[in-house]
Design a protein around this motif. Structure first.
Motif, PDB file in Angstrom:
ATOM      1  N   VAL A   1       0.835  -1.208   0.000  1.00 23.23           N
ATOM      2  CA  VAL A   1       0.000   0.000   0.000  1.00 23.23           C
ATOM      3  C   VAL A   1       0.871   1.261   0.000  1.00 23.23           C
ATOM      4  O   VAL A   1       0.598   2.225  -0.729  1.00 23.23           O
ATOM      5  CB  VAL A   1      -0.952  -0.006   1.213  1.00 23.23           C
ATOM      6  N   THR A   2       1.920   1.256   0.804  1.00 22.99           N
ATOM      7  CA  THR A   2       2.788   2.438   0.875  1.00 22.99           C
ATOM      8  C   THR A   2       3.488   2.700  -0.453  1.00 22.99           C
ATOM      9  O   THR A   2       3.530   3.845  -0.927  1.00 22.99           O
ATOM     10  CB  THR A   2       3.835   2.251   2.000  1.00 22.99           C
ATOM     11  N   LEU A   3       4.034   1.659  -1.058  1.00 24.52           N
ATOM     12  CA  LEU A   3       4.719   1.842  -2.344  1.00 24.52           C
ATOM     13  C   LEU A   3       3.744   2.334  -3.421  1.00 24.52           C
ATOM     14  O   LEU A   3       4.069   3.227  -4.207  1.00 24.52           O
ATOM     15  CB  LEU A   3       5.374   0.530  -2.776  1.00 24.52           C
ATOM     16  N   ALA A   4       2.542   1.755  -3.449  1.00 27.05           N
ATOM     17  CA  ALA A   4       1.558   2.158  -4.456  1.00 27.05           C
ATOM     18  C   ALA A   4       1.083   3.586  -4.227  1.00 27.05           C
ATOM     19  O   ALA A   4       0.971   4.379  -5.174  1.00 27.05           O
ATOM     20  CB  ALA A   4       0.368   1.200  -4.434  1.00 27.05           C
ATOM     21  N   ALA A   5       0.825   3.933  -2.953  1.00 26.57           N
ATOM     22  CA  ALA A   5       0.308   5.271  -2.653  1.00 26.57           C
ATOM     23  C   ALA A   5       1.345   6.349  -2.936  1.00 26.57           C
ATOM     24  O   ALA A   5       1.025   7.403  -3.509  1.00 26.57           O
ATOM     25  CB  ALA A   5      -0.142   5.339  -1.197  1.00 26.57           C
ATOM     26  N   LEU A   6       2.591   6.112  -2.559  1.00 25.78           N
ATOM     27  CA  LEU A   6       3.626   7.116  -2.781  1.00 25.78           C
ATOM     28  C   LEU A   6       3.989   7.224  -4.258  1.00 25.78           C
ATOM     29  O   LEU A   6       4.352   8.296  -4.743  1.00 25.78           O
ATOM     30  CB  LEU A   6       4.865   6.775  -1.951  1.00 25.78           C
ATOM     31  N   SER A   7       3.907   6.135  -4.990  1.00 27.10           N
ATOM     32  CA  SER A   7       4.210   6.170  -6.423  1.00 27.10           C
ATOM     33  C   SER A   7       3.109   6.868  -7.210  1.00 27.10           C
ATOM     34  O   SER A   7       3.362   7.456  -8.265  1.00 27.10           O
ATOM     35  CB  SER A   7       4.395   4.741  -6.954  1.00 27.10           C
ATOM     36  N   ALA A   8       1.870   6.818  -6.701  1.00 26.50           N
ATOM     37  CA  ALA A   8       0.746   7.434  -7.404  1.00 26.50           C
ATOM     38  C   ALA A   8       0.706   8.944  -7.246  1.00 26.50           C
ATOM     39  O   ALA A   8      -0.016   9.624  -7.968  1.00 26.50           O
ATOM     40  CB  ALA A   8      -0.564   6.828  -6.911  1.00 26.50           C
ATOM     41  N   ALA A   9       1.453   9.472  -6.295  1.00 22.93           N
ATOM     42  CA  ALA A   9       1.534  10.924  -6.091  1.00 22.93           C
ATOM     43  C   ALA A   9       0.173  11.540  -5.804  1.00 22.93           C
ATOM     44  O   ALA A   9      -0.107  12.669  -6.211  1.00 22.93           O
ATOM     45  CB  ALA A   9       2.192  11.596  -7.292  1.00 22.93           C
TER      46      ALA A   9
ATOM     47  N   PHE B   1       2.779  16.676  -0.067  1.00 18.44           N
ATOM     48  CA  PHE B   1       4.169  16.409   0.291  1.00 18.44           C
ATOM     49  C   PHE B   1       4.288  15.982   1.756  1.00 18.44           C
ATOM     50  O   PHE B   1       4.980  15.010   2.082  1.00 18.44           O
ATOM     51  CB  PHE B   1       5.019  17.652   0.029  1.00 18.44           C
ATOM     52  N   GLY B   2       3.591  16.689   2.643  1.00 19.46           N
ATOM     53  CA  GLY B   2       3.649  16.350   4.060  1.00 19.46           C
ATOM     54  C   GLY B   2       3.055  15.003   4.362  1.00 19.46           C
ATOM     55  O   GLY B   2       3.596  14.234   5.169  1.00 19.46           O
ATOM     56  N   GLN B   3       1.919  14.705   3.710  1.00 17.43           N
ATOM     57  CA  GLN B   3       1.301  13.394   3.919  1.00 17.43           C
ATOM     58  C   GLN B   3       2.188  12.275   3.399  1.00 17.43           C
ATOM     59  O   GLN B   3       2.280  11.211   4.018  1.00 17.43           O
ATOM     60  CB  GLN B   3      -0.060  13.360   3.227  1.00 17.43           C
ATOM     61  N   GLY B   4       2.853  12.516   2.258  1.00 16.83           N
ATOM     62  CA  GLY B   4       3.754  11.508   1.714  1.00 16.83           C
ATOM     63  C   GLY B   4       4.930  11.244   2.643  1.00 16.83           C
ATOM     64  O   GLY B   4       5.321  10.083   2.852  1.00 16.83           O
ATOM     65  N   LEU B   5       5.495  12.318   3.214  1.00 17.95           N
ATOM     66  CA  LEU B   5       6.592  12.137   4.166  1.00 17.95           C
ATOM     67  C   LEU B   5       6.125  11.361   5.394  1.00 17.95           C
ATOM     68  O   LEU B   5       6.829  10.479   5.901  1.00 17.95           O
ATOM     69  CB  LEU B   5       7.145  13.503   4.594  1.00 17.95           C
ATOM     70  N   ALA B   6       4.934  11.704   5.883  1.00 16.15           N
ATOM     71  CA  ALA B   6       4.411  11.014   7.066  1.00 16.15           C
ATOM     72  C   ALA B   6       4.194   9.540   6.778  1.00 16.15           C
ATOM     73  O   ALA B   6       4.502   8.674   7.619  1.00 16.15           O
ATOM     74  CB  ALA B   6       3.104  11.670   7.513  1.00 16.15           C
ATOM     75  N   LEU B   7       3.666   9.215   5.586  1.00 13.52           N
ATOM     76  CA  LEU B   7       3.442   7.816   5.244  1.00 13.52           C
ATOM     77  C   LEU B   7       4.761   7.071   5.102  1.00 13.52           C
ATOM     78  O   LEU B   7       4.896   5.936   5.581  1.00 13.52           O
ATOM     79  CB  LEU B   7       2.641   7.717   3.953  1.00 13.52           C
ATOM     80  N   PHE B   8       5.738   7.702   4.457  1.00 15.33           N
ATOM     81  CA  PHE B   8       7.034   7.038   4.253  1.00 15.33           C
ATOM     82  C   PHE B   8       7.733   6.776   5.587  1.00 15.33           C
ATOM     83  O   PHE B   8       8.125   5.644   5.891  1.00 15.33           O
ATOM     84  CB  PHE B   8       7.921   7.890   3.344  1.00 15.33           C
ATOM     85  N   PHE B   9       7.882   7.828   6.397  1.00 13.78           N
ATOM     86  CA  PHE B   9       8.613   7.664   7.652  1.00 13.78           C
ATOM     87  C   PHE B   9       7.782   6.919   8.701  1.00 13.78           C
ATOM     88  O   PHE B   9       8.343   6.218   9.554  1.00 13.78           O
ATOM     89  CB  PHE B   9       9.063   9.024   8.182  1.00 13.78           C
ATOM     90  N   GLY B  10       6.454   7.034   8.629  1.00  8.59           N
ATOM     91  CA  GLY B  10       5.621   6.256   9.528  1.00  8.59           C
ATOM     92  C   GLY B  10       5.731   4.770   9.235  1.00  8.59           C
ATOM     93  O   GLY B  10       5.830   3.946  10.151  1.00  8.59           O
TER      94      GLY B  10
END
Length: 405
Positions: free
Chosen positions: A78-86, A90-99
């Motif tokens: 889910v994380t890889l798909a969500a971050l790749s879909a853009a 930016f803040g939500q993406g950072l939170a998802l990646f580091f979370g």
């Protein structure tokens, strides 16, 4: 509330928030990151460490471990798909990646670590699959066959040296554990009469599985997915090695006059028993107890078991370890005092036991004196048993605690 329910709430809540952050709304990922940091820090000041239940029913603990492992794979996808879909800010993406990275290091790693020590083979395979999915499969071989056998000695790459910074330790331990695990696996194959490149060598699985995970990341997100996977894998691996750095820093096993190392004891691991982080990390901070009883499930470990204690919870100690001058100022003297207390205890004359007195007063006239038993050499292909603990460990740890307080 049952103790296992507290483990479930602490671990499943951030997993659910991160999954919702990738599937529904990125703000949930921010909440997950807050749970893993701020809530954990406050909870450690409020909650008491979990009470162990060594004789209890471990079925619910096993079910939780399996659920967390399955959730790990879902979260990775889910994380890889969500971050790749853009589709996130930016803040939500950072939170998802580091979370997600924090969840992998603080929950997925302790859970997989518990699973690879469990007796049923399917559970060990599930734990290994978690490590493989983040490119760290070799940890299964290195941890079980090298670390547990040789912890506190130069033969264990994952034992940090006194005065060694985390930045020096990280590359040495990563490469060293990979090579040491491979060497032990080759030795085992040689004992079975098989060549080192035999398909029975699990390193084919560790490396091949990592390549498959990389391919899957490219399918989910293209080049961006590959880069995100590499980033998550790197952060997860660093956290795995950070846990070893925190839990064994500066605690070396003494070399005895007979040329062997003293048996592994509670004083060779740092503990960090706290309320929330002990639940979140599935009792991984009760590390001395784990080394004495590696086959016990996380819910059966005693946070108050004998062993030196870190001054702060593990997440805080991890931050301090990133600042070498602060870390060494806090930990170096503590590590020296623990080692000195153990050495003083070893040299202290032991009171004669009743059996010793009987032998002194009533010797057998023609009996050949029995040879003094020597501590067993840890086998590379076996985990130590509880009998490998240092003699009178409770009394020793009482003196150690007094020395470092």
């Amino acid at each position: 509330m049952p103790v296992i329910a507290r483990y479930a709430i602490a671990t499943l809540a951030p997993l659910a928030l991160l999954l919702l952050g990738g599937l529904v709304w990125g703000g949930f990922a921010v909440l997950a990151l807050i749970w893993l940091t701020l809530v954990a820090a406050i909870g450690d000041q409020i909650l008491q460490p979990p009470a162990p239940d060594p004789e209890g029913d471990t079925r619910w603990a096993t079910r939780l471990s399996v659920a967390l492992a399955i959730g790990h794979f879902a979260l990775l996808a889910v994380t890889l798909a969500a971050l790749s879909a853009a589709g996130l800010t930016f803040g939500q993406g950072l939170a998802l990646f580091f979370g997600t990275a924090s969840f992998f290091g603080q929950v997925s790693h302790p859970n997989a670590h518990d699973l690879i020590h469990r007796a049923p083979r399917p559970l060990r395979m599930l734990g290994a699959a978690v490590y493989i999915s983040v490119g760290f499969g070799h940890h299964v071989s290195a941890h079980r066959l090298v670390h547990h056998a040789h912890v506190g000695t130069d033969a264990d790459p994952n034992t940090p040296l006194p005065g060694e910074s985390f930045y020096a330790y990280l590359p040495r331990a990563w490469r060293g554990s990979f090579e040491a695990g491979l060497e032990v696996e080759i030795d085992r194959l040689d004992q079975q009469g098989r060549p080192e490149k035999s398909p029975h060598n699990p390193y084919w699985i560790w490396i091949g599985g990592a390549l498959l995970a990389l391919i899957a990341a490219s399918v989910l997100g293209g080049i961006g997915g590959v880069l995100l996977f590499v980033g998550l894998a790197a952060l997860t691996g660093a956290q795995i090695l950070m846990s070893d750095y925190l839990q064994h820093y500066g605690l070396q096993r003494l070399l005895l006059p007979n040329g062997r190392y003293e048996p592994v004891g509670p004083h060779h691991s740092w503990n960090a028993p706290r309320g929330f982080s002990s639940y979140l990390m599935l009792n991984a901070p009760s590390h001395s107890e784990h080394h004495m009883h590696p086959g016990r499930s996380f819910d059966a470990l005693a946070p108050d078991a004998p062993g030196p204690v870190l001054p702060y919870p593990m997440p805080i100690m991890a931050v301090l370890a990133m600042i070498p001058s602060v870390w060494h100022g806090i930990m170096d003297k503590r590590a020296v005092r623990v080692t000195e207390a153990a050495e003083a205890d070893r040299l202290r004359p032991k009171a004669p036991t009743p059996s010793d007195q009987r032998q002194t007063t009533s010797p057998q006239p023609c009996a050949k004196p029995a040879a003094e038993p020597s501590p067993p050499i840890p086998r590379a292909d076996a985990e130590p048993s509880p009998e490998a603990a240092a003699e009178d460990s409770d009394a020793l740890m009482a003196r150690v605690q007094k020395a470092i307080s």
